[in-house]
Design a protein around this motif. Structure first.
Motif, PDB file in Angstrom:
ATOM      1  N   LEU A 313       0.841  -1.189   0.000  1.00 38.74           N
ATOM      2  CA  LEU A 313       0.000   0.000   0.000  1.00 38.74           C
ATOM      3  C   LEU A 313       0.879   1.243   0.000  1.00 38.74           C
ATOM      4  O   LEU A 313       1.887   1.295   0.712  1.00 38.74           O
ATOM      5  CB  LEU A 313      -0.897   0.023   1.244  1.00 38.74           C
ATOM      6  CG  LEU A 313      -1.772  -1.206   1.510  1.00 38.74           C
ATOM      7  CD1 LEU A 313      -2.536  -1.026   2.811  1.00 38.74           C
ATOM      8  CD2 LEU A 313      -2.717  -1.453   0.362  1.00 38.74           C
ATOM      9  N   ALA A 344      -2.653  -3.487   5.649  1.00 37.68           N
ATOM     10  CA  ALA A 344      -3.428  -2.291   6.004  1.00 37.68           C
ATOM     11  C   ALA A 344      -3.520  -2.059   7.502  1.00 37.68           C
ATOM     12  O   ALA A 344      -3.530  -0.910   7.960  1.00 37.68           O
ATOM     13  CB  ALA A 344      -4.834  -2.408   5.415  1.00 37.68           C
ATOM     14  N   LEU A 363      -2.679   0.516  -4.345  1.00 37.97           N
ATOM     15  CA  LEU A 363      -2.450  -0.859  -3.904  1.00 37.97           C
ATOM     16  C   LEU A 363      -1.839  -1.646  -5.043  1.00 37.97           C
ATOM     17  O   LEU A 363      -2.212  -1.492  -6.206  1.00 37.97           O
ATOM     18  CB  LEU A 363      -3.769  -1.480  -3.457  1.00 37.97           C
ATOM     19  CG  LEU A 363      -3.796  -2.925  -2.964  1.00 37.97           C
ATOM     20  CD1 LEU A 363      -4.933  -3.115  -1.961  1.00 37.97           C
ATOM     21  CD2 LEU A 363      -3.965  -3.924  -4.100  1.00 37.97           C
TER      22      LEU A 363
END
Length: 452
Positions: A313, A344, A363
């Protein structure tokens, strides 16, 4: 000191004289159909392990397909059943070298060590000492492949999903061949044997290990796990030869059945169609956690195959989380779901992601090939072998370990800097080096998408 595993059944299952052994194998191979020009090399073979006069002609149908792979296959993962020692799990060999009348074969100790990290695998030399189910294949492999390293595995009582997990961990790329050893029915009369073996052939061709009973194949444990792994990975299968000892060199009142099969990996790049699905699955997993909903269930059969991935991410071009798996040990879809959530919400370098951060979050999912141990004489030798932009790298020494994805080359294009930063990540000094330093490289296919 080099530890040898000497030939145990030379002179019983096959000739002890090297010249006679070479002549016999050459005769078997000459009688078998050769590989077609341009045909793919099998990823896996299933072949019998009886005395050569009985099963050698059948085994040769499998090994004749490897003549074009000489110099290309450098590792053979060889798994067979235990006939003499009862145990649970899968036994590796503590030897450094296996010998046959045709010479020595080095054991791939790096791969053996990697497999021994799995909970169902352990070293048990007594399971190998007199076991013929592996040994009889080695002279065929020496003849067709020349120089290669061996990973010998004897399967005891083991669930087939565990066998599949071990094979997945050793799968490798085109440099790795998997050979599974089994005979078929035992000591039936000729007609009963043919009928029983025909049912086993049907089960193997359908990759249905549930349909292989305990009396149908002595190697049903390794075969069952191999078929499970092959089915998950989308391999195709071809029956090469099915006969019994009544067809080759024995009477027909009590016979043993033999079969040979070749299994092939699918053509094309599966990422062409599953890449977008991986991204959708990763996003859905993160949103489900934010909404306190259950994680999504992958519904594509391609995602049920074992795979290893990293989910990365970024926000504003800066890293916001990255978690992944270096080895394939579960279905790829499950790996994406778990790693997306951890990237996350559980990357220790960052606080858990909030809903406010989704825009503009980016992502990516990187699907890894199995890592391959590198051989090098020095740090300069290692650096010279690295391919910027292509190789991901895993290093380990003294209990410390770290991994860089190939995408890290974008920030560290110089191999020396790349390795120095990876050492720092592992908690090593940037000038650290020792005789025990290990490195494995892999590649990764990265798919990217902007968040909503």
């Amino acid at each position: 000191m080099t530890v040898l595993r000497p030939a145990a059944v030379a002179g019983m299952f096959y000739p002890a004289d090297a010249a006679e052994l070479s002549r016999q194998i050459a005769t078997f191979l000459a009688a078998a159909p050769p590989a077609e020009a341009g045909a793919p090399v099998p990823k896996m073979l299933i072949a019998p392990h009886a005395g050569y006069v009985y099963s050698g002609p059948v085994a040769a149908h499998a090994y004749a397909l490897l003549t074009a792979a000489r110099g290309r296959i450098s590792r053979v993962v060889l798994m067979g059943p235990s006939h003499r020692v009862a145990f649970r799990g899968i036994a590796t060999s503590g030897a450094d070298v296996w010998t046959t009348p045709l010479g020595e074969v080095a054991i791939d100790r790096d791969m053996v060590a990697r497999l021994m990290a799995l909970p169902m695998v352990g070293e048990l030399d007594k399971a190998h000492a007199m076991e013929h189910s592996l040994e009889v294949h080695v002279p065929f492999l020496q003849t067709t492949l020349g120089d290669f390293q061996l990973v010998p595995l004897v399967a005891g009582e083991t669930p087939r999903d565990m066998v599949a997990a071990v094979l997945d961990a050793a799968w490798g790329g085109p440099e790795t061949l998997i050979v599974v050893s089994t005979d078929l029915s035992h000591y039936l009369d000729y007609d009963q044997c043919r009928a029983t073996d025909a049912a086993t052939v049907t089960a193997i061709e359908a990759m249905n290990p549930d349909a292989i009973g305990s009396s149908q194949a002595c190697g049903r444990v390794p075969v069952g796990g191999a078929l499970l792994a092959a089915r998950r990975r989308g391999l195709s299968i071809k029956t090469l030869d099915v006969r019994n000892s009544g067809d080759t060199a024995g009477p027909r009142d009590k016979v043993v059945g033999y079969g040979a099969w070749a299994l092939y990996e699918p053509k094309g790049d599966p990422m062409d169609h599953i890449g977008p699905k991986l991204l959708d699955l990763a996003w859905a997993s993160i949103r489900a956690r934010l909404d306190n909903k259950p994680a999504p269930k992958p519904d594509d059969p391609a995602l049920a195959r074992p795979g290893a991935c990293f989910v990365t991410l970024k926000r504003g071009g800066n890293l916001r989380g990255c978690i992944g798996s270096p080895l394939a040990w579960r279905p790829l879809g499950e790996d994406v779901v778990d790693n997306a959530v951890k990237a996350a919400f559980a990357d220790p370098r960052f606080p858990p992601l909030s809903a406010a951060e989704l825009d503009p979050l980016t992502l990516s999912v990187s699907v890894l090939t199995p890592p391959v141990p590198m051989r090098f004489e020095s740090e300069m030798d290692l650096l010279g072998q690295l391919r910027p932009g292509i190789d991901g790298l895993i290093i380990e020494d003294g209990g410390r370990r770290a991994l860089f994805l190939p995408s890290v080359w974008e920030q560290l294009p110089d191999p020396a800097q790349f390795l120095a930063h990876l050492k720092h990540k592992a908690g090593m000094a940037i000038d650290h080096w020792s005789a025990h330093f290990k490195a494995s490289r892999f590649q990764a296919v990265e798919v990217k998408q902007q968040g909503d």
